[in-house]
Design an enzyme around this catalytic site. Structure first.
Site, PDB file in Angstrom:
ATOM      1  N   ARG A 251      52.768  48.636  38.622  1.00 27.91           N
ATOM      2  CA  ARG A 251      52.691  47.273  39.155  1.00 27.91           C
ATOM      3  C   ARG A 251      51.253  46.786  39.077  1.00 27.91           C
ATOM      4  NH1 ARG A 251      55.855  48.797  44.475  1.00 27.91           N
ATOM      5  NH2 ARG A 251      54.944  50.764  43.793  1.00 27.91           N
TER       6      ARG A 251
ATOM      7  N   ASP B  92      47.948  44.517  38.981  1.00 34.86           N
ATOM      8  CA  ASP B  92      47.498  43.382  39.790  1.00 34.86           C
ATOM      9  C   ASP B  92      47.224  42.148  38.939  1.00 34.86           C
ATOM     10  OD1 ASP B  92      47.487  44.512  42.329  1.00 34.86           O
ATOM     11  OD2 ASP B  92      45.488  45.390  42.052  1.00 34.86           O
TER      12      ASP B  92
ATOM     13  N   ARG C 115      40.441  50.747  39.859  1.00 35.85           N
ATOM     14  CA  ARG C 115      39.360  49.776  40.065  1.00 35.85           C
ATOM     15  C   ARG C 115      38.381  50.265  41.130  1.00 35.85           C
ATOM     16  NH1 ARG C 115      42.379  44.522  41.461  1.00 35.85           N
ATOM     17  NH2 ARG C 115      40.247  43.935  42.025  1.00 35.85           N
TER      18      ARG C 115
END
Lengths: 246, 246
Positions: A50, A52, A198
């Protein structure tokens, strides 16, 4: 009912991410609408990762069922036709067993994070890489990355909104290399926590500038505290490159 | 008067090319205006290669003179500041002798042509590569490319508008290689004719699909007739990657 696995590439710049959102077009919504436009079936697709808002994919994978049997090549071409002009492309389509799940059958997920390390602004790579103007020591980053490889509690490197039951993950690969101005971080694992890549890249960039050492990174990991990680690297440098199965 | 050599990267998608044109913003115009905004001097810059509309550069080079002495680092930062938001970046700036010319001192120019060879549309590479849906035989293309390497009359592969005095050029390198869906054509020479790389790539693509053989390419070269070359490959797959001096 026939089941299909599709491999998907997308430019995340103008998308709100993989999952359906109220605030704009998601990859999932675009593809589900393309399926509807193609064959009138209102299906829910399941993705391997999923991603971002702003994150790209070169090899996202999703699965879905149709009620009527259609050739994979026909499905792929029809979806690409109906997806236009969204920046989403179906690279491959195959029929799979009903037991196969893009999400749960995945055995490894591979991410790439692209940093351009130079003073000058970006041109061709705007929205496709993170510009870091301070000089980064790639050897120090690659050395520190080894701290994170292996089975750990990654609480420090997960989003507040992360919905995973456990913060334990096994990071199989985390390498940092440079080719000219471009620094590439490659990360592989069975699965990742929300924002984990990230967050790790953001912390590694602090090692690269010398603000952190390998020990600081170790302490951040050991603290199991989100406040101890560096700021997240921006989404637009991140690519879901491949998902492995079997 | 101090002379400067700048190395330039640009995304050619929204530019009319290197040279000043009446129909829109060129790289030359943007940079000359940035120089004026920075120091009030109205100069003409000279580029190593006059790229067409849509063509990109990763390492274009240009030279210009100023009347007042300024540090190269200051010039670079100021130009990058004043160039915003144009998709043009100054990667490097150095002071050079007055005898040095970005155009005439160049000893080799290097171009890259990017083809994405697949059925699915482009996403992250829209405007940054040429999508060819028919399968291309890269071995055949690379073999045929050898026909063009060396000193030849390239009349068949020059634009009608080409202003060069002679159609004779020495092509030092022309290679075709594949990495997954991406095919890269690398071309190097002291100098090229107008549209030469795009024309050569267009003809090589015909070899790749099997419409042409190596012999067809040889005949096209020997004919010294623009009508005998294949159609030009589109500009947005082309990158001026580097210019060598000395």
């Amino acid at each position: 009912m026939p089941c299909y696995r599709i491999t998907i590439e997308y430019d995340g710049r103008d998308l709100v991410g993989w999952q359906r959102q109220k605030n704009g077009p998601s990859v999932q919504q675009h593809i589900e609408e393309a399926i509807f436009d193609f064959c009138g079936e209102d299906v829910r697709i399941q993705g391997a990762g999923r991603t971002d808002a702003g994150v790209h994919a070169l090899g996202q994978v999703a699965t879905f069922e149709l009620t009527s049997d259609r050739k994979p090549q026909v499905v792929m071409n029809a979806l690409n036709y109906h997806l236009k002009p969204a920046p989403i492309a179906i690279l491959d389509c195959a029929e799979v067993e009903a037991e196969f799940s893009a999400r749960f059958s995945a055995t490894k997920r591979h991410y790439l994070y692209r940093i351009i390390n130079r003073r000058a602004p970006l041109t061709v790579d705007v929205g496709l890489a993170w510009l870091v103007k301070r000089e980064l020591n790639v050897d120090a980053m690659n050395d520190a990355a080894k701290v994170l490889v292996g089975r750990h509690d990654f609480t420090s490197f997960r989003a507040a909104a992360c919905q995973a039951n456990s913060p334990i993950r096994t990071l199989e690969k985390l390498t940092v290399s440079r080719d000219g101005d471009e620094i590439q971080v490659h990360a592989s694992a069975i699965s990742f926590l929300h924002n984990q890549v990230r967050s790790m890249v953001g912390s590694l960039s602090l090692v690269g500038t010398g603000q952190w050492t390998r020990d600081t990174l170790q302490e951040a990991l050991d603290a199991k505290d989100r406040q101890r990680a560096g700021p997240n690297a921006p989404p637009y440098g991140l690519y879901l490159t491949r998902v492995d199965y079997g």
